[in-house]
Write a protein that holds these residues in place. Sequence first.
Motif, mmCIF file in Angstrom:
data_model
loop_
_atom_site.group_PDB
_atom_site.id
_atom_site.type_symbol
_atom_site.label_atom_id
_atom_site.label_comp_id
_atom_site.label_asym_id
_atom_site.label_seq_id
_atom_site.Cartn_x
_atom_site.Cartn_y
_atom_site.Cartn_z
ATOM 1 N N ALA A 59 -12.716 -5.305 -7.410
ATOM 2 C CA ALA A 59 -13.744 -5.769 -6.726
ATOM 3 C C ALA A 59 -15.109 -5.811 -7.220
ATOM 4 O O ALA A 59 -15.803 -6.852 -7.175
ATOM 5 C CB ALA A 59 -14.163 -4.780 -5.335
ATOM 6 N N ILE A 100 -13.132 -10.083 -0.955
ATOM 7 C CA ILE A 100 -12.026 -9.130 -1.660
ATOM 8 C C ILE A 100 -10.607 -9.551 -1.398
ATOM 9 O O ILE A 100 -10.377 -9.146 -0.257
ATOM 10 C CB ILE A 100 -12.494 -7.865 -1.972
ATOM 11 C CG1 ILE A 100 -13.901 -7.443 -2.281
ATOM 12 C CG2 ILE A 100 -11.459 -7.115 -2.767
ATOM 13 C CD1 ILE A 100 -14.226 -8.145 -3.793
ATOM 14 N N PRO A 101 -9.793 -10.155 -2.310
ATOM 15 C CA PRO A 101 -8.490 -10.334 -1.772
ATOM 16 C C PRO A 101 -7.805 -9.119 -1.869
ATOM 17 O O PRO A 101 -8.039 -7.901 -2.194
ATOM 18 C CB PRO A 101 -7.814 -11.487 -2.990
ATOM 19 C CG PRO A 101 -8.702 -10.905 -4.099
ATOM 20 C CD PRO A 101 -10.044 -10.382 -3.804
ATOM 21 N N ASP A 102 -6.556 -9.094 -1.052
ATOM 22 C CA ASP A 102 -5.318 -8.298 -1.201
ATOM 23 C C ASP A 102 -5.042 -8.239 -2.636
ATOM 24 O O ASP A 102 -5.129 -9.275 -3.471
ATOM 25 C CB ASP A 102 -4.205 -8.671 -0.432
ATOM 26 C CG ASP A 102 -4.579 -8.466 0.940
ATOM 27 O OD1 ASP A 102 -5.264 -7.705 1.521
ATOM 28 O OD2 ASP A 102 -3.724 -9.017 1.920
ATOM 29 N N ALA A 105 -16.152 -7.436 2.725
ATOM 30 C CA ALA A 105 -14.808 -7.355 2.771
ATOM 31 C C ALA A 105 -14.035 -8.934 2.961
ATOM 32 O O ALA A 105 -13.008 -8.888 2.481
ATOM 33 C CB ALA A 105 -14.442 -6.721 4.124
ATOM 34 N N CYS A 106 -15.046 -9.768 3.237
ATOM 35 C CA CYS A 106 -14.495 -11.382 3.084
ATOM 36 C C CYS A 106 -14.176 -11.711 1.859
ATOM 37 O O CYS A 106 -13.443 -12.975 1.626
ATOM 38 C CB CYS A 106 -15.498 -12.175 3.857
ATOM 39 S SG CYS A 106 -15.489 -11.831 5.636
ATOM 40 N N ARG A 151 -8.383 -0.837 -7.258
ATOM 41 C CA ARG A 151 -9.008 -2.075 -6.242
ATOM 42 C C ARG A 151 -10.469 -1.842 -6.386
ATOM 43 O O ARG A 151 -11.386 -3.012 -6.502
ATOM 44 C CB ARG A 151 -8.229 -1.879 -4.973
ATOM 45 C CG ARG A 151 -7.170 -1.832 -4.783
ATOM 46 C CD ARG A 151 -6.607 -2.097 -3.366
ATOM 47 N NE ARG A 151 -5.241 -2.590 -3.164
ATOM 48 C CZ ARG A 151 -4.218 -1.838 -3.025
ATOM 49 N NH1 ARG A 151 -4.403 -0.526 -3.015
ATOM 50 N NH2 ARG A 151 -2.968 -2.191 -3.167
ATOM 51 N N GLY A 152 -11.245 -0.750 -6.450
ATOM 52 C CA GLY A 152 -12.532 -0.714 -6.276
ATOM 53 C C GLY A 152 -13.435 -1.204 -7.765
ATOM 54 O O GLY A 152 -14.220 -2.111 -7.576
ATOM 55 N N ARG A 200 1.005 -1.082 -0.043
ATOM 56 C CA ARG A 200 -0.060 -0.044 -0.153
ATOM 57 C C ARG A 200 0.848 1.258 -0.021
ATOM 58 O O ARG A 200 1.840 1.245 0.499
ATOM 59 C CB ARG A 200 -0.965 -0.071 1.097
ATOM 60 C CG ARG A 200 -1.857 -0.990 1.052
ATOM 61 C CD ARG A 200 -2.958 -0.840 2.054
ATOM 62 N NE ARG A 200 -3.589 0.676 2.204
ATOM 63 C CZ ARG A 200 -4.178 0.942 1.176
ATOM 64 N NH1 ARG A 200 -4.713 0.497 0.103
ATOM 65 N NH2 ARG A 200 -4.460 2.165 1.376
#
Lengths: 864, 164
Positions: free
Chosen positions: A756, A791-793, A788-789, A752-753, A2
Amino acid sequence: MRETIVGPFAGKFVGHAVRRVEDPRLLTGEGRYVDDVQLSGMLHAAFVRSPHAHAHIRNIEVAAARRSPGVVDIITGAEMETLVHPFIGMLALKGLYDPRFYALSSKRVRHVGDPVAIVIAESRAQAEDAIELVEVSYETIEAVANASDALDSRKPPLWDNRSNVLFDFANTYGEVDAAFAGADRVISHQFKEQRVSNQPMETRGIVVEIDPKSSAITVHAATQSAHMLKWVLALLSDRASIPASIKTLAINRDRVTRFAKSAKAILTAKPELKEPSPMMPAMVKQFRAEPSRFVDLQRAMLGLLAKSDNDRPEVLARDIGGAFGTKGSASREDLAVYAAARKLGRSVKWIEDRNEHLMGGGHSRDEIVDISMAVRNDGTLLGMKVSLTLDQGAYPAFPFGGSMFSQIIRVMFPGPYRVPVMQFNGKVVATNKGTLVAYRGPWAVETFVRERMFDMVARELGITAAEVRLRNIVTMAELPTPMITGPMLDVRMSAHRTLVDAIAIADYDNWPAAQLAARANGKILGLGIATFCEAAPGPPDFFEHSIPGSGALAGIEPAKIVLEADGMVAVITQQVPHGQGHETTLAQVAADQLGIPIEAIRVRYGDTKITPFAMMGTGGSRSAAMAGGVVTFAARELKERIVDIAADLMEASREDIVIEAGNVHVAGVPARGITLADIAVEARRRDQNAAPGEAIRVAQEFDGGEGGWTQATHACWVEVDLETGQVAIPRYVVVEDCGEIINPAIVDGQIRGGIAQGIGQVLYEKITYDDAGQFQTGTFMDYLIPTACEIPDIEIHHIETPSEIEANYRGVGEGGMVVAPAALTNAIENALAHLGVRISEPYLPPSKILELAGVIQTARSTAR
Amino acid sequence: MNSTNSRIAVAITVNGTAHELQVPARQTLAECVREELGLTGTHLGCEHGVCGACTVLVDGQAARSCLVLTVQADGATIETVESLANDDTLHAVQQAMVDNHGFQCAFCAPGFLMTIKALIDNQAVLTKATLREELSGNLCRCTGYASILAGAEAVLGLTGESNA
Ligand code: FES
Ligand code: FES
């Protein structure tokens, strides 16, 4: 992986993850979203909607509802047709029939949720109570429930006894048959994308405020384009007959002169508009075929011309809770609420609920694509034949819907690859479903299909997915080179490099061994890659290749930048941010040009009273390049003006003036500097005509210059559980190049969004209608948004192709969502390849995975 | 319709201020704070209990204010997002989100902020993995959650630990 976020600091802001200017407001509950607008005496609207997919309206009885407590008025479809003009599609394309329709339906409903009446009451609850009392008698018609129904001529037509194929086009690029005849192999497959939906966390909404004294109209709206909404509402509201408008104009001759003047100003500024539009021949044909279309358009245009300023709204968009394309349209509901407020002379609020938003707030994708690739045995692509069927539902989005998307799909289909010849056939069809709107890459099907197809070709030929791509992708040594569809891939087109880097990062060559070893241990793993490019904003001629004649209006980005009397700088943009953080990024760009801190800049947006005119608003991954560009150049001009004054005041030569951290001084003597407030005082002394509160005003327009592309390769790893059908994503890598990055945290957030949402599409999301067109996904318990569960890093690797081009910023808004469905689906097919699985649709919930893997029997084919 | 006319007396304390209100029986707590009290920081994303945008604290516990009727909250102490900051000083969870670019459109923010505040106040014992589960009742459509998780991990002191 990040970004470290840094605070505002005096130095260079562009390139740093500067904290967001908007956050202190938004995180303390001080944001002002459209539902937060509460006006005294405001009324509330709710819509009576069709429960049927397709039906005639035989009767509508509102007497009981009118007596319901708090009800002020009920406007049915029939009355609405006396208050407004129909929506008239603005695209004139050969082979396109664009239906006209009203804000409310009066004779026929065409999808579940089609609005037939609007109830206005003192409170939202009272309006909703009254809806239940409106009795509508329907006579149902057989539904056109999906694209194959639309292609079936025995099914009833939705529009005017015409075919349900509203748009039929074909483009041939090169000698296609010869290329196919000379190929070693022709590999064909049919792909589908299910219907999904944007579903921002804030639904649509509008508050039409009527000032009780002046009757001035302010439209508070969650819109991606404030000026678009303003002019659509002005054009389509306050219906008057042609003679009535002529009479108004005869009395108010100034309105004609005013129009002539502004038209002349526009034509002087943009002489290209004087050329006859390439759309003209198709438009003339449309009018010949349907003279009433011409009359409708003239009536609306004359009505607009005859309006006083006070009869046109100003639009005010403040904070917006996401959109992803769905708020880029002016909706039927917007116009109905506006018409109701105008009729009653009172402020009216409408906030859509989630059920309405799922039904009718905007759907997307829903395509079928047949593709054939002609290849050599080594994987070299010789040509493609593509046939697209796009299901745009019942009512085309306004001003731009499925027919426009189909053209971008066509132009983008080759992506960053060498495609020597291409045949592209397209059909846009009407069905009894909700409206198709833009969703984060409305053309994305081209990436999904092409990138899936490359994997299928590789399997057929016994080469790797990486090899087939490397053989065909345009290398940087070949640049610049045009796509077969026209747009230029310029020297910054680094898709090849993103692919090569991703292959290295993924240790791709060792993957087959790793996969086999894992399988020996009972683990089913897959790796998928996908590469793409997006026009962000695209080369200068991009729009012309998509829709000839649209470039002049679409291409221009205006901005104003003002040194205010107190020494602050205002950046005034037509962008309407709804999560992208423009208050931060545009301030970063301006701050660097001016040498001042971010705190000295205010970004103003969303208010048509002060922002410069443009129709595009925020969307299409354009703002980094377009707004970033124009703010760069406008700020530079403002700096020149500041330096002129400083040089005089300090009796120095212009070259010696520097501005650092807001301190204007002669090089080397910062202690003797002056402030922008001092400059503002002097500027106002010199310019007696400066507007109140302003010292120096600069206005610029930017055509995008070289424009350009954003490109990326995604690599996605999956682990598939054949007991449960669950897909886990242990690793996800992005290698992308969007040019110079203004704010890395914002860029990464966009990527990232988007990913997702792409993961959501593949593993969870599907808008479902049954075979009778009945809508089945009306809550968030039926339409599943990833949490949140799920979506991976996501690892992001940026590369930047060096360039001399100034303001070398390109957009990243859509890419994540465009590529992720292809990368993830490729990974899942790779995981299940040993079972002979071929995947045609990016909708892979556990039941589908188990079905594909042969663990469970094929369920009844799911309705589309 | 009687439900629109009959009003019921409730006493609630919202962000430290006591209110005695006469509310319609069917009014939700979300409508009460937003419309009756003008605290529009609490957002309504779905009004059917899934998205979590409307999360407030009722007697210290996170609750979906779209599913709670105001009359059910009679006698309760309510905290909304407006209570977090102290004048110009942001609450630690707000600051952590600013520092990590937690949100984009921020429509979901009030729900996440209040959910995380409850975790802090209740001294929840968490790992990165269980934090994800705790936050899985709040939907965000913009961010893909990484930035929100980063902010939450920072304020909850989970930054050092590997991603268990
Ligand atoms: S609004 Fe309450 S959970 Fe969505
Ligand atoms: S930031 Fe937009 S929904 Fe979460």
